[in-house]
Design a protein around this motif. Structure first.
Motif, short mmCIF file in Angstrom:
data_model
loop_
_atom_site.label_atom_id
_atom_site.label_comp_id
_atom_site.label_asym_id
_atom_site.label_seq_id
_atom_site.Cartn_x
_atom_site.Cartn_y
_atom_site.Cartn_z
N ASP A 66 0.83 -1.19 0.07
CA ASP A 66 0.07 0.04 -0.02
C ASP A 66 0.96 1.16 0.07
O ASP A 66 0.48 2.30 0.23
CB ASP A 66 -0.84 0.25 1.26
CG ASP A 66 -0.20 -0.09 2.57
OD1 ASP A 66 1.12 -0.19 2.60
OD2 ASP A 66 -0.84 0.08 3.44
N HIS B 24 -16.68 -7.42 0.90
CA HIS B 24 -17.47 -6.27 0.15
C HIS B 24 -18.69 -6.73 -0.61
O HIS B 24 -19.61 -6.12 -0.41
CB HIS B 24 -16.57 -5.57 -1.00
CG HIS B 24 -15.13 -4.72 -0.57
ND1 HIS B 24 -15.33 -3.83 0.26
CD2 HIS B 24 -14.09 -5.33 -0.55
CE1 HIS B 24 -14.06 -3.47 0.58
NE2 HIS B 24 -13.41 -4.45 0.23
N GLU C 232 -15.89 3.67 -3.98
CA GLU C 232 -14.62 3.59 -3.01
C GLU C 232 -14.30 2.26 -2.03
O GLU C 232 -13.58 2.36 -1.44
CB GLU C 232 -14.69 4.77 -2.03
CG GLU C 232 -14.79 6.19 -2.60
CD GLU C 232 -13.44 6.39 -3.70
OE1 GLU C 232 -12.31 6.29 -2.96
OE2 GLU C 232 -13.80 6.73 -4.79
N ASP D 27 -9.23 1.12 0.06
CA ASP D 27 -7.93 0.79 0.92
C ASP D 27 -7.08 -0.38 0.43
O ASP D 27 -6.09 -0.81 0.73
CB ASP D 27 -8.74 0.08 2.33
CG ASP D 27 -9.62 -1.13 1.82
OD1 ASP D 27 -10.08 -1.31 0.63
OD2 ASP D 27 -9.68 -2.29 2.58
N LEU D 28 -7.32 -0.69 -0.91
CA LEU D 28 -6.18 -1.61 -1.57
C LEU D 28 -5.45 -0.92 -2.69
O LEU D 28 -4.30 -1.54 -3.00
CB LEU D 28 -7.38 -2.71 -2.32
CG LEU D 28 -8.02 -3.49 -1.42
CD1 LEU D 28 -9.13 -4.64 -2.38
CD2 LEU D 28 -7.67 -4.13 -0.29
#
Length: 454
Positions: A56, A225, A250, A254-255
């Motif tokens: 990340d 998700h 969105e 976070d990925l």
């Protein structure tokens, strides 16, 4: 005169029939055989195989001056993307950006996902600033060796374009540019795309989002998700399908990693890597312009049967096809035969390298559904099929009518030609004195026009 007219008509019919036969072969014979069906045999990545992002942090795949080409190749293999700093000098990037912002309102626009508030152009390689850009790409100490390592020597240039995001541009969907390239490596040649920022880029300007580690054809683990989507009626009302939710929301924020680059920096990624262009949400920020260059492995020898990856829209002016990374420094320097390279008719490569050309690109669109080629104009499979239908409906009846007329007019035509020939022989005889310097003079000194000397 009549003879010249008949020859012209015959020539026109030969050209029309040649075009008709060629298009018929392309659309009815070879075209249907080119479609690739994605068989299970030969697939190296199972459908739906999951993988998490490998990092990340953009620093994990950013090269520095000390990074060797071997290390850069390993980083690319792990993450599917590397950031190469300072490919262009800042002065060059700024000059090219200034040119692009003006050209956006002049040059034709090319098809693009989510085109609102975006420009997509193909600058001509004859522009001095474009030549300078290619020169600096060719001279960069890491880029050319890295391309050679990833794609093999003399990779073919397939895309050269510039995309500009202006304020109000919205997020694109997460996607990979190519299909099958990761799961069928024995079928397709490898392909990498380079994007160079023409200004310092922030996240709010629409910096490209990339999910590192997805270049093998796998997908992120988004079971959580999917469960959230299935249990949330509000999300279901805003997004018709789970795929839409994953692609446009969105949910994967976070990925992904945002490619917030400095002016002149580039990010080179495997085209199967999942990514998207983000929207431009900062009214005070400048337009975000990115120059894109796509390279694919050239075929090696006559027995190399690999094909181009599916899914891409190859945006490249027709007269730049057939060029490789070796040509980046010499795009227009005194080589008139380069015109023929676009059609694969001139190949001065060593080692059996066969760059991809315009004809390959035309056949390529028959392998893809709803994919077009951009040569400075858009060309779709439907366009070629329509031309073929139009020519057949026009040429066949016209040819029948022509043959019918010849059946009645040909005897007259032959007679007129015979008379024309006789007239020429008479004229030749009358002009004999001028044609033969040893013409015989009569008793009174006049030229004897009825007698010629052998």
């Amino acid at each position: 005169m009549l003879r010249a007219l008949l020859m012209t008509i015959h020539f026109v019919f030969v050209v029309l029939w040649g075009a008709t036969a060629g298009l018929h072969y392309m659309t009815r014979v070879i075209g249907p055989k080119l479609h690739f069906g994605f068989p299970e045999e030969g697939k190296v990545t199972p459908d739906g195989e999951q993988c998490g992002p490998t990092t990340d942090n953009i620093k994990d795949f950013t090269l520095d001056n000390a990074t060797s080409i071997e290390e850069a190749g390993e980083i690319m293999g792990e993450h599917g993307v590397v950031v190469v700093p300072s490919i262009l000098q800042k002065e060059t990037a700024q000059a090219f950006r200034d040119y692009v912002l003006k050209a956006n309102h002049i040059l034709p626009q090319i098809d693009l996902k989510m085109p609102e508030n975006r420009y997509h152009i193909m600058p001509p390689h004859t522009e001095p600033i474009v030549q300078k850009v290619f020169n600096e790409l060719a001279e960069h100490h890491q880029l050319r060796p890295l391309l050679d390592k990833l794609l093999g020597p003399e990779a073919t240039l397939m895309i050269f374009c510039v995309v500009t995001n202006t304020y109000g541009a919205i997020d694109q969907d997460f996607h990979g540019d190519s299909t099958g390239i990761a799961t069928y490596p024995e079928v397709f040649v490898p392909e990498f795309q380079l994007g160079i920022a023409l200004q310092d880029t922030t996240e709010e300007m629409g910096a490209t989002s990339i999910i590192p580690g997805t270049s093998t054809g796998c997908v992120p683990d988004w079971d959580e998700h999917e469960e959230k989507y299935n249990n949330d009626e509000d999300l279901q009302s805003r997004y018709d399908t789970f795929d839409d939710y994953i692609s446009y929301s969105e949910a994967l924020a976070d990925l992904d990693v945002k490619a917030t680059l400095s002016q002149g920096d580039g990010f080179l990624y495997h085209t199967a890597t999942m990514h998207r262009a983000r929207g431009h949400t900062d009214p005070d920020a400048p337009d975000r312009a990115v120059a894109f260059f796509t390279f694919v492995g050239s075929r090696r020898g006559k027995d190399d049967a690999r094909i181009l990856p599916l899914g891409q829209v190859y945006a490249l002016k027709w007269n730049m096809w057939g060029r490789t990374v070796a040509d980046m420094a010499t795009l227009v320097k005194g080589r008139p035969w380069y015109f023929w390279k676009a059609f694969g008719l001139w190949n001065d490569r060593s080692g059996g390298v066969r760059p991809w050309n315009v004809l390959d690109s035309i056949f390529y669109i028959f392998r893809n559904d709803h994919i077009n080629a951009a040569f400075g104009f858009d060309l779709k499979k439907e366009d070629i099929e329509n031309w073929q239908t139009m020519l057949e409906s026009f040429v066949i009846p016209l040819t029948f009518l022509y043959m019918l007329l010849l059946a009645f007019v040909l005897p007259l035509c032959l007679r007129l030609l015979e008379e024309e020939k006789e007239d020429e022989e008479v004229a030749w005889s009358v002009d004999g004195a001028l044609c033969y310097p040893r013409a015989v003079k009569g008793v009174e000194g006049n030229v004897n026009v009825h007698k010629k000397v052998d």
